[in-house]
Design a protein around this motif. Structure first.
Motif, PDB file in Angstrom:
ATOM      1  N   LEU A  84     -70.248  64.948  41.285  1.00 49.09           N
ATOM      2  CA  LEU A  84     -69.551  65.287  40.213  1.00 49.09           C
ATOM      3  C   LEU A  84     -70.571  66.267  39.463  1.00 49.09           C
ATOM      4  O   LEU A  84     -69.898  67.071  38.723  1.00 49.09           O
ATOM      5  CB  LEU A  84     -69.150  64.178  39.225  1.00 49.09           C
ATOM      6  N   VAL A  85     -71.885  66.021  39.640  1.00 47.57           N
ATOM      7  CA  VAL A  85     -72.641  66.763  38.761  1.00 47.57           C
ATOM      8  C   VAL A  85     -72.734  68.412  38.874  1.00 47.57           C
ATOM      9  O   VAL A  85     -72.362  68.773  40.068  1.00 47.57           O
ATOM     10  CB  VAL A  85     -74.168  66.340  38.954  1.00 47.57           C
ATOM     11  N   ASN A  86     -72.538  69.151  37.784  1.00 46.64           N
ATOM     12  CA  ASN A  86     -72.612  70.613  37.821  1.00 46.64           C
ATOM     13  C   ASN A  86     -73.961  70.980  38.087  1.00 46.64           C
ATOM     14  O   ASN A  86     -75.033  70.979  37.196  1.00 46.64           O
ATOM     15  CB  ASN A  86     -72.159  71.219  36.669  1.00 46.64           C
ATOM     16  N   PHE A  87     -74.330  71.581  39.370  1.00 42.05           N
ATOM     17  CA  PHE A  87     -75.784  71.851  39.602  1.00 42.05           C
ATOM     18  C   PHE A  87     -76.306  73.045  38.559  1.00 42.05           C
ATOM     19  O   PHE A  87     -77.381  72.906  38.190  1.00 42.05           O
ATOM     20  CB  PHE A  87     -75.885  72.251  41.056  1.00 42.05           C
ATOM     21  N   LYS A  88     -75.466  74.027  38.283  1.00 45.33           N
ATOM     22  CA  LYS A  88     -75.977  75.189  37.524  1.00 45.33           C
ATOM     23  C   LYS A  88     -76.016  74.494  35.982  1.00 45.33           C
ATOM     24  O   LYS A  88     -77.288  75.003  35.444  1.00 45.33           O
ATOM     25  CB  LYS A  88     -74.767  76.144  37.274  1.00 45.33           C
ATOM     26  N   SER A  89     -75.307  73.682  35.358  1.00 42.98           N
ATOM     27  CA  SER A  89     -75.496  73.306  34.111  1.00 42.98           C
ATOM     28  C   SER A  89     -76.010  72.003  33.729  1.00 42.98           C
ATOM     29  O   SER A  89     -76.649  71.548  32.894  1.00 42.98           O
ATOM     30  CB  SER A  89     -74.211  73.607  33.428  1.00 42.98           C
ATOM     31  N   GLY A  90     -75.844  71.110  34.749  1.00 43.52           N
ATOM     32  CA  GLY A  90     -76.358  69.738  34.781  1.00 43.52           C
ATOM     33  C   GLY A  90     -75.119  68.904  34.343  1.00 43.52           C
ATOM     34  O   GLY A  90     -75.474  67.654  34.093  1.00 43.52           O
ATOM     35  N   ARG A  91     -74.104  69.607  33.805  1.00 44.16           N
ATOM     36  CA  ARG A  91     -73.038  68.796  33.095  1.00 44.16           C
ATOM     37  C   ARG A  91     -72.478  67.483  34.004  1.00 44.16           C
ATOM     38  O   ARG A  91     -72.166  67.818  35.175  1.00 44.16           O
ATOM     39  CB  ARG A  91     -72.034  69.898  32.804  1.00 44.16           C
ATOM     40  N   LEU A  92     -72.436  66.471  33.261  1.00 40.28           N
ATOM     41  CA  LEU A  92     -72.106  65.173  33.914  1.00 40.28           C
ATOM     42  C   LEU A  92     -71.473  64.260  32.800  1.00 40.28           C
ATOM     43  O   LEU A  92     -72.083  63.645  32.443  1.00 40.28           O
ATOM     44  CB  LEU A  92     -73.074  64.383  34.881  1.00 40.28           C
ATOM     45  N   ASP A  93     -69.940  64.168  32.934  1.00 39.26           N
ATOM     46  CA  ASP A  93     -69.644  63.379  31.803  1.00 39.26           C
ATOM     47  C   ASP A  93     -68.203  62.582  32.046  1.00 39.26           C
ATOM     48  O   ASP A  93     -67.415  62.830  31.285  1.00 39.26           O
ATOM     49  CB  ASP A  93     -69.331  64.088  30.489  1.00 39.26           C
ATOM     50  N   PRO A  94     -68.148  61.821  33.580  1.00 40.97           N
ATOM     51  CA  PRO A  94     -66.842  61.417  33.541  1.00 40.97           C
ATOM     52  C   PRO A  94     -66.825  60.130  32.618  1.00 40.97           C
ATOM     53  O   PRO A  94     -67.775  59.542  32.169  1.00 40.97           O
ATOM     54  CB  PRO A  94     -67.393  60.799  35.006  1.00 40.97           C
ATOM     55  N   SER A  95     -65.629  59.874  32.359  1.00 42.22           N
ATOM     56  CA  SER A  95     -65.062  58.607  31.629  1.00 42.22           C
ATOM     57  C   SER A  95     -65.439  57.300  32.233  1.00 42.22           C
ATOM     58  O   SER A  95     -65.462  57.340  33.877  1.00 42.22           O
ATOM     59  CB  SER A  95     -63.555  58.827  31.149  1.00 42.22           C
ATOM     60  N   LEU A  96     -65.360  56.248  31.896  1.00 40.34           N
ATOM     61  CA  LEU A  96     -65.364  54.963  32.272  1.00 40.34           C
ATOM     62  C   LEU A  96     -64.207  54.726  33.219  1.00 40.34           C
ATOM     63  O   LEU A  96     -64.351  54.195  34.193  1.00 40.34           O
ATOM     64  CB  LEU A  96     -65.606  53.815  31.502  1.00 40.34           C
ATOM     65  N   ASP A  97     -63.339  55.092  32.935  1.00 38.49           N
ATOM     66  CA  ASP A  97     -61.758  54.704  33.479  1.00 38.49           C
ATOM     67  C   ASP A  97     -61.956  55.495  34.704  1.00 38.49           C
ATOM     68  O   ASP A  97     -61.354  55.218  35.739  1.00 38.49           O
ATOM     69  CB  ASP A  97     -60.555  55.343  32.634  1.00 38.49           C
ATOM     70  N   TYR A  98     -62.278  56.638  34.692  1.00 40.66           N
ATOM     71  CA  TYR A  98     -62.382  57.615  35.720  1.00 40.66           C
ATOM     72  C   TYR A  98     -63.129  57.011  36.986  1.00 40.66           C
ATOM     73  O   TYR A  98     -63.034  57.107  38.236  1.00 40.66           O
ATOM     74  CB  TYR A  98     -62.892  59.140  35.560  1.00 40.66           C
ATOM     75  N   ILE A  99     -64.668  56.546  36.587  1.00 41.61           N
ATOM     76  CA  ILE A  99     -65.247  55.789  37.234  1.00 41.61           C
ATOM     77  C   ILE A  99     -64.721  54.666  38.043  1.00 41.61           C
ATOM     78  O   ILE A  99     -64.683  54.622  39.429  1.00 41.61           O
ATOM     79  CB  ILE A  99     -66.661  55.651  36.649  1.00 41.61           C
ATOM     80  N   THR A 100     -64.121  53.737  37.509  1.00 41.45           N
ATOM     81  CA  THR A 100     -63.507  52.680  37.678  1.00 41.45           C
ATOM     82  C   THR A 100     -62.329  53.012  38.679  1.00 41.45           C
ATOM     83  O   THR A 100     -62.135  52.183  40.008  1.00 41.45           O
ATOM     84  CB  THR A 100     -62.916  51.611  36.666  1.00 41.45           C
ATOM     85  N   GLU A 101     -61.548  53.979  38.517  1.00 38.23           N
ATOM     86  CA  GLU A 101     -60.533  54.507  39.261  1.00 38.23           C
ATOM     87  C   GLU A 101     -60.961  54.954  40.619  1.00 38.23           C
ATOM     88  O   GLU A 101     -60.149  54.333  41.446  1.00 38.23           O
ATOM     89  CB  GLU A 101     -59.535  55.506  38.618  1.00 38.23           C
ATOM     90  N   LYS A 102     -61.968  55.787  40.669  1.00 39.39           N
ATOM     91  CA  LYS A 102     -62.311  56.301  41.786  1.00 39.39           C
ATOM     92  C   LYS A 102     -62.935  55.414  42.772  1.00 39.39           C
ATOM     93  O   LYS A 102     -62.854  55.318  43.970  1.00 39.39           O
ATOM     94  CB  LYS A 102     -63.334  57.483  41.443  1.00 39.39           C
ATOM     95  N   LEU A 103     -63.604  54.475  42.258  1.00 40.23           N
ATOM     96  CA  LEU A 103     -64.496  53.574  42.974  1.00 40.23           C
ATOM     97  C   LEU A 103     -63.697  52.222  43.268  1.00 40.23           C
ATOM     98  O   LEU A 103     -64.297  51.377  44.115  1.00 40.23           O
ATOM     99  CB  LEU A 103     -65.838  52.963  42.135  1.00 40.23           C
ATOM    100  N   CYS A 104     -62.687  51.960  42.597  1.00 43.16           N
ATOM    101  CA  CYS A 104     -61.690  50.849  42.818  1.00 43.16           C
ATOM    102  C   CYS A 104     -62.387  49.232  42.317  1.00 43.16           C
ATOM    103  O   CYS A 104     -62.572  48.503  43.308  1.00 43.16           O
ATOM    104  CB  CYS A 104     -61.253  50.733  44.068  1.00 43.16           C
ATOM    105  N   ARG A 105     -63.207  49.583  41.290  1.00 39.80           N
ATOM    106  CA  ARG A 105     -64.410  48.588  40.805  1.00 39.80           C
ATOM    107  C   ARG A 105     -63.804  48.178  39.345  1.00 39.80           C
ATOM    108  O   ARG A 105     -63.207  48.959  38.852  1.00 39.80           O
ATOM    109  CB  ARG A 105     -65.687  48.946  40.851  1.00 39.80           C
ATOM    110  N   SER A 106     -63.936  46.940  39.165  1.00 42.60           N
ATOM    111  CA  SER A 106     -63.635  46.430  37.652  1.00 42.60           C
ATOM    112  C   SER A 106     -64.693  47.246  36.635  1.00 42.60           C
ATOM    113  O   SER A 106     -65.482  47.647  37.016  1.00 42.60           O
ATOM    114  CB  SER A 106     -64.078  45.081  37.568  1.00 42.60           C
TER     115      SER A 106
END
Length: 250
Positions: A96-118
């Motif tokens: 997810l990280v943007n190599f050029k800017s370093g931007r990385l700001d996924p939401s907690l809901d997005y992380i849990t949904e993508k990984l199927c974790r609580s």
């Protein structure tokens, strides 16, 4: 500043504090969650926090985390100090990280949904990554206009930044771009040897000389020798193939 202006200024900051603590200026309860402590305004704090990176650097963080987790796993333990879910989170962030800017700001809901974790499992994984030096973050808020008097703000996703502690990079040896630190862990040494063996298989004689010899002059001389040998072998193969075709056609 006169007394009236000072009073008005003080009243304004009190209303701000009330919003951050989750209450409207009139004392009524806000319908949203209170802003978490040490939160910074989104858009004003990330410039000095996010850093330009590269795919190679990100992969180095991933590799260091895996080696660190394996090397520090207790006897009879299923997981190391990071754990499998933390490594999953780190791998997701690497994509997810943007190599050029370093931007990385996924939401907690997005992380849990993508990984199927609580949610709790992801929160624990994030904490483990930060505690062991592989991740850092800033809490953030942003204005949320509403009807009625007084300012209103809301919590937004954290700004994350990947990193790798020196003790983990040391497990990578030359792959970290620095000399290896002493390491008594047999599994880590086997992993490094396997990685080097895979890399060596891809090298020609010139590249092998440069990889194996620390002395730059000697490596250069052997590299030139290796190129000469490769060229000679290539010429022999070409001559052999040409002769074979001539015999086949006669």
């Amino acid at each position: 500043m006169n007394t009236g202006e000072a009073a008005e200024r003080g009243s304004f900051f009190k209303r701000i504090d009330g919003v951050v603590n989750g209450a409207r200026s009139g004392g009524s309860q806000v319908d949203r969650k209170p802003i978490r402590r040490n939160s910074l305004r989104a858009g004003s704090c990330e410039g000095s926090f996010w850093r330009r990176t590269s795919r190679q650097d990100v992969q180095k963080v991933l590799m260091a985390a895996r080696h660190y987790d394996r090397a520090n796993k207790g006897h009879g333990k299923r997981n190391g100090p990071l754990g499998g879910i933390a490594l999953e989170v780190l791998a997701l962030f690497a994509n997810l990280v943007n190599f050029k800017s370093g931007r990385l700001d996924p939401s907690l809901d997005y992380i849990t949904e993508k990984l199927c974790r609580s949610r709790d499992a992801v929160v624990r994984a994030l904490k483990a990554l930060r505690d062991h030096g592989f991740l850092d973050w800033l809490r953030r808020f942003e204005p949320a206009p509403h009807e009625g008097r007084g300012p209103q703000v809301r919590q937004v996703s954290n700004a994350y930044r990947l990193s790798a502690p020196k003790r983990a990079l040391a497990l990578l040896g030359r792959w970290a771009g620095r000399p290896a630190a002493p390491d008594d862990d047999q599994a880590a040494r086997r992993d490094r040897a396997a990685m080097e063996a895979e890399h060596v298989k891809t090298l020609d004689l010139a590249g092998l000389a440069a990889f194996k010899i620390e002395d730059s002059d000697l490596a250069k001389a052997l590299s030139l020798m290796g190129k000469a040998i490769d060229l000679r072998e290539s010429a022999k193969r070409t001559e052999y193939q040409s002769t074979s075709y001539s015999y086949a056609g006669s």
